[in-house]
Motif scaffolding. Structure first.
Motif, PDB file in Angstrom:
ATOM      1  N   PHE A 262      -3.347  48.639  24.519  1.00 38.24           N
ATOM      2  CA  PHE A 262      -2.566  48.568  25.752  1.00 38.24           C
ATOM      3  C   PHE A 262      -1.288  47.764  25.539  1.00 38.24           C
ATOM      4  CE2 PHE A 262      -1.255  46.278  29.541  1.00 38.24           C
ATOM      5  CZ  PHE A 262      -1.094  47.317  30.451  1.00 38.24           C
ATOM      6  N   SER A 263      -1.384  46.662  24.811  1.00 41.80           N
ATOM      7  CA  SER A 263      -0.201  45.831  24.562  1.00 41.80           C
ATOM      8  C   SER A 263       0.871  46.605  23.807  1.00 41.80           C
ATOM      9  CB  SER A 263      -0.600  44.580  23.783  1.00 41.80           C
ATOM     10  OG  SER A 263       0.534  43.770  23.500  1.00 41.80           O
ATOM     11  N   VAL A 264       0.455  47.420  22.845  1.00 43.59           N
ATOM     12  CA  VAL A 264       1.409  48.228  22.079  1.00 43.59           C
ATOM     13  C   VAL A 264       2.060  49.272  22.972  1.00 43.59           C
ATOM     14  CG1 VAL A 264       1.631  49.881  20.178  1.00 43.59           C
ATOM     15  CG2 VAL A 264       0.240  47.824  19.889  1.00 43.59           C
ATOM     16  N   MET A 265       1.265  49.910  23.836  1.00 43.98           N
ATOM     17  CA  MET A 265       1.850  50.872  24.765  1.00 43.98           C
ATOM     18  C   MET A 265       2.815  50.190  25.717  1.00 43.98           C
ATOM     19  SD  MET A 265       0.188  52.994  27.876  1.00 43.98           S
ATOM     20  CE  MET A 265       1.295  53.954  28.909  1.00 43.98           C
ATOM     21  N   HIS A 266       2.448  49.012  26.184  1.00 42.79           N
ATOM     22  CA  HIS A 266       3.316  48.252  27.096  1.00 42.79           C
ATOM     23  C   HIS A 266       4.651  47.935  26.435  1.00 42.79           C
ATOM     24  CE1 HIS A 266       4.226  44.072  28.923  1.00 42.79           C
ATOM     25  NE2 HIS A 266       4.805  44.998  29.650  1.00 42.79           N
ATOM     26  N   ALA A 267       4.609  47.481  25.171  1.00 44.75           N
ATOM     27  CA  ALA A 267       5.846  47.147  24.450  1.00 44.75           C
ATOM     28  C   ALA A 267       6.685  48.404  24.206  1.00 44.75           C
ATOM     29  CB  ALA A 267       5.503  46.469  23.125  1.00 44.75           C
ATOM     30  N   ALA A 268       6.030  49.503  23.804  1.00 43.14           N
ATOM     31  CA  ALA A 268       6.763  50.750  23.568  1.00 43.14           C
ATOM     32  C   ALA A 268       7.388  51.256  24.867  1.00 43.14           C
ATOM     33  CB  ALA A 268       5.821  51.797  22.980  1.00 43.14           C
ATOM     34  N   TRP A 269       6.660  51.144  25.971  1.00 39.73           N
ATOM     35  CA  TRP A 269       7.186  51.569  27.272  1.00 39.73           C
ATOM     36  C   TRP A 269       8.418  50.758  27.659  1.00 39.73           C
ATOM     37  CZ3 TRP A 269       7.364  48.797  31.977  1.00 39.73           C
ATOM     38  CH2 TRP A 269       7.693  49.554  33.100  1.00 39.73           C
ATOM     39  N   MET A 270       8.371  49.449  27.457  1.00 38.03           N
ATOM     40  CA  MET A 270       9.534  48.621  27.782  1.00 38.03           C
ATOM     41  C   MET A 270      10.748  49.023  26.950  1.00 38.03           C
ATOM     42  SD  MET A 270       8.122  44.769  28.482  1.00 38.03           S
ATOM     43  CE  MET A 270       7.162  44.610  26.983  1.00 38.03           C
ATOM     44  N   MET A 271      10.522  49.415  25.695  1.00 40.95           N
ATOM     45  CA  MET A 271      11.640  49.825  24.843  1.00 40.95           C
ATOM     46  C   MET A 271      12.239  51.148  25.303  1.00 40.95           C
ATOM     47  SD  MET A 271      10.318  48.773  21.027  1.00 40.95           S
ATOM     48  CE  MET A 271       9.475  47.231  20.741  1.00 40.95           C
ATOM     49  N   VAL A 272      11.384  52.133  25.583  1.00 40.14           N
ATOM     50  CA  VAL A 272      11.930  53.442  25.973  1.00 40.14           C
ATOM     51  C   VAL A 272      12.496  53.413  27.387  1.00 40.14           C
ATOM     52  CG1 VAL A 272      10.396  54.699  24.421  1.00 40.14           C
ATOM     53  CG2 VAL A 272       9.682  54.301  26.787  1.00 40.14           C
ATOM     54  N   MET A 273      12.112  52.434  28.197  1.00 37.64           N
ATOM     55  CA  MET A 273      12.680  52.324  29.533  1.00 37.64           C
ATOM     56  C   MET A 273      14.041  51.633  29.503  1.00 37.64           C
ATOM     57  SD  MET A 273      10.740  53.898  31.636  1.00 37.64           S
ATOM     58  CE  MET A 273      11.179  53.310  33.263  1.00 37.64           C
ATOM     59  N   ASP A 274      14.393  51.039  28.373  1.00 41.37           N
ATOM     60  CA  ASP A 274      15.740  50.504  28.218  1.00 41.37           C
ATOM     61  C   ASP A 274      16.720  51.679  28.233  1.00 41.37           C
ATOM     62  OD1 ASP A 274      18.091  49.826  26.178  1.00 41.37           O
ATOM     63  OD2 ASP A 274      17.407  47.951  27.059  1.00 41.37           O
ATOM     64  N   GLU A 275      17.751  51.591  29.054  1.00 42.94           N
ATOM     65  CA  GLU A 275      18.641  52.745  29.241  1.00 42.94           C
ATOM     66  C   GLU A 275      19.348  53.146  27.955  1.00 42.94           C
ATOM     67  OE1 GLU A 275      22.386  50.048  30.967  1.00 42.94           O
ATOM     68  OE2 GLU A 275      21.542  51.708  32.132  1.00 42.94           O
ATOM     69  N   ASN A 276      19.612  52.193  27.074  1.00 45.18           N
ATOM     70  CA  ASN A 276      20.279  52.526  25.822  1.00 45.18           C
ATOM     71  C   ASN A 276      19.359  53.288  24.866  1.00 45.18           C
ATOM     72  OD1 ASN A 276      22.770  51.229  26.467  1.00 45.18           O
ATOM     73  ND2 ASN A 276      21.790  49.255  26.093  1.00 45.18           N
ATOM     74  N   VAL A 277      18.088  52.888  24.822  1.00 43.74           N
ATOM     75  CA  VAL A 277      17.118  53.604  23.982  1.00 43.74           C
ATOM     76  C   VAL A 277      16.800  54.959  24.597  1.00 43.74           C
ATOM     77  CG1 VAL A 277      14.810  53.529  22.986  1.00 43.74           C
ATOM     78  CG2 VAL A 277      16.147  51.430  23.166  1.00 43.74           C
ATOM     79  N   ARG A 278      16.582  54.978  25.903  1.00 41.43           N
ATOM     80  CA  ARG A 278      16.243  56.220  26.596  1.00 41.43           C
ATOM     81  C   ARG A 278      17.355  57.252  26.442  1.00 41.43           C
ATOM     82  NH1 ARG A 278      12.649  57.391  30.834  1.00 41.43           N
ATOM     83  NH2 ARG A 278      12.646  59.652  31.126  1.00 41.43           N
ATOM     84  N   GLY A 279      18.600  56.781  26.385  1.00 39.94           N
ATOM     85  CA  GLY A 279      19.710  57.704  26.245  1.00 39.94           C
ATOM     86  C   GLY A 279      19.747  58.432  24.919  1.00 39.94           C
ATOM     87  N   LEU A 280      18.981  57.957  23.954  1.00 36.90           N
ATOM     88  CA  LEU A 280      18.941  58.577  22.630  1.00 36.90           C
ATOM     89  C   LEU A 280      17.724  59.473  22.432  1.00 36.90           C
ATOM     90  CD1 LEU A 280      20.018  55.465  20.541  1.00 36.90           C
ATOM     91  CD2 LEU A 280      21.323  57.563  20.788  1.00 36.90           C
TER      92      LEU A 280
END
Length: 545
Positions: A262-280
């Motif tokens: 769960f912690s890994v999913m939480h960290a990955a989710w926070m990264m992909v929810m960053d608009e700069n990462v999501r934009g890629l």
């Protein structure tokens, strides 16, 4: 040619025996447990051809050519149907001139021990047919061990016969998924509205929450991406998937359990929810990341790849390297394609489903620590490529190029003017980012708040120490980096080395590319600074005796 000369001399009683031939492979126990020797036996047999009048014979760690008369006698006892056989000599080994008795590694088969003699001959004959088509007696026993550990090869494997009924698909072999029937029947008890998304930050106090809360939080994070809705994936499908995944993480492990997943999913989710990462990323990339993050250690046995390989663990017979990552992927694919309707019940077409599975597969493979250095170097090269290009332009042209890059591909720009050259239109660039995000999320525990970071740190040290004790009990080669983890000094050394040489290089690159993701790197530097070797016994990250 060399072996024929050696065999000839041995028959005439001249020179050294074939056992002492310099080209032979060392065998620590017997030819039946030495993979290199066995592979060489098959290689020589194949080169000689099935219609040859001679056969290959394992004698200790040696390979010699038998004459036609001897072959005819032995083929009566252990024929393989192909005109050639792999047999074990019935006479004791000769002692080489150097005085070392190599026959000790393979006890001689005496005439009175006919049962054992036949078993060995049958074992070698079975192996000559090929590992893909038939399992030897020893391999059958290994498969039975897998069954006892809960990894069942069904329906392809016939346990009684030791022979697969059809072509064996190793992609999901050994992956037995336990379905939480009772929990799935009560899906209404899980309500994602109980979760406040503002809590799901790097400041989350994970261990103050219940396991059921993590199920609700995982569903809330999936919903927040807005991707499942686009692909027709319902909350029922997601909850069934989440509960099935949770049920197949082992609760007896200190670290590689559901809380880590769960912690890994939480960290990955926070990264992909960053608009700069999501934009890629595309929507399919985002879905692949959050699915892979939750499943990346599915059915982890609590030991690493090195332990599985050097102990000939049953999983090492099923999967190519990396063993664990291939097993996690096999379990994940089985959950997605057989145990839930997350893919089959969605609006994804066959091509999109395969693309999603490919993304998840690449993400899980990227969690192999053997890929860490290469992945960091590849990502760093991409991260600085655009900066060098921008500096070459200079002045106003530099800012114009940066803005053009941002509008076209979604690349990021730091406050210092640093950019990266990752492009959304490039699948290779997107897959690199997917791999980096999931790999970084897997290593993000020390980027959480202090209390959570210390709990995860103590748990992984405990799991490593337990593996070291297993290695000691078995008598295999000990893992050097797991030594002395029962001592505060050894724990502190392991932790500071891991943060300094593994975590900081990766998260520093992430911080340079995406400044909004700089918090984990800062906290990791704090965790490292807290270790004082003069007062290591009072270090709060130590495991209590």
């Amino acid at each position: 040619k060399h072996n024929r000369k050696a065999a000839s001399k041995e028959k005439r009683g001249e020179g050294k025996t074939a056992t002492n031939h310099p080209s032979t492979l060392p065998c620590s126990t017997s030819p039946f447990s030495c993979r290199n020797t066995r592979q060489l036996v098959h290689l020589v047999r194949d080169n000689m051809g099935c219609g040859s009048s001679a056969a290959v014979c394992c004698r200790g760690s040696s390979i010699v050519e038998r004459d036609a008369s001897t072959l005819e006698k032995e083929n009566r006892k252990a024929p393989n149907g192909n005109g050639a056989s792999l047999s074990c000599p019935s006479s004791p080994e000769t002692v080489p001139k150097d005085g070392r008795n190599r026959s000790q590694s393979v006890p001689a088969v005496r005439d009175g021990d006919e049962d054992r003699k036949d078993r060995l001959q049958r074992n070698m004959s079975t192996r000559s047919i090929g590992r893909k088509n038939m399992f030897s007696e020893k391999r059958t026993k290994s498969i039975l061990l897998i069954r006892n550990e809960g990894h069942v090869l069904q329906p392809e494997f016939n346990v009684e016969e030791g022979v697969p009924e059809g072509p064996l698909d190793l992609s999901t072999a050994g992956a037995q998924i336990k379905i939480p029937t009772e929990e799935i029947a009560q899906l209404t008890r899980y309500d994602p509205s109980h979760v406040d998304l503002s809590e799901l930050t790097w400041d989350l106090d994970l261990f103050s929450k219940s396991s059921d809360w993590t199920v609700e939080a995982a569903l809330a994070m999936y919903q927040a991406t807005n991707v499942p809705q686009k692909f027709g994936i319902t909350d029922t499908m997601l909850l069934t998937f989440i509960l099935t995944v949770r049920n197949n993480y082992r609760t007896t492990l200190a670290f590689h359990n559901w809380w880590h997943a769960f912690s890994v999913m939480h960290a990955a989710w926070m990264m992909v929810m960053d608009e700069n990462v999501r934009g890629l990323m595309t929507d399919l990339d985002v879905l692949g990341v959050v699915l892979a993050a939750l499943c990346h250690d599915l059915d982890h046995p609590g030991v690493n790849n090195d332990f599985l390989a050097k102990t000939n663990h049953p999983l090492s017979l099923l999967y190519a390297k990396p063993i664990l990552e291939n097993h996690h992927w096999a379990c994940t694919r089985k959950v997605l394609t057989e145990c839930t309707d997350l893919l089959s019940g969605s609006k994804l077409g066959e091509r999109e489903q395969q693309e999603l599975l490919d993304i998840i597969h690449m993400a899980i493979m990227a969690t192999d620590m053997a890929c860490h250095k290469a992945l960091c170097e590849k990502f760093q090269a991409k991260a600085i490529q655009q900066e060098e290009a921008a500096q070459a332009l200079g002045g106003g042209q530099q800012m114009e190029a940066i803005q053009s890059t941002e509008s076209s591909y979604g690349s990021t720009c730091s406050s210092q003017g640093r950019t990266n050259s990752l492009m959304k239109e490039s699948r290779d660039d997107r897959m690199l980012l997917v791999e980096v995000v999931v790999h970084a999320a897997d290593l993000s525990a020390q980027g959480m708040i202090k209390r959570v970071a210390y709990v995860f740190g103590r748990n992984v040290l405990t799991e490593f120490h337990l593996q070291y004790l297993k290695e000691h009990d078995i008598g295999c080669q000990l893992s050097a980096f797991m030594k002395d983890l029962h001592l505060p000094l050894g724990q502190a050394k392991a932790q500071i080395s891991f943060i300094d040489f593994v975590l900081i290089p990766l998260f520093s690159i992430l911080r340079d590319c995406f400044p909004s993701l700089g918090e984990p790197a800062r906290r990791m530097e704090e965790r490292m600074a807290e270790i004082d070797f003069d007062q290591v016994k009072s270090w709060p990250g130590r495991v209590e005796a």
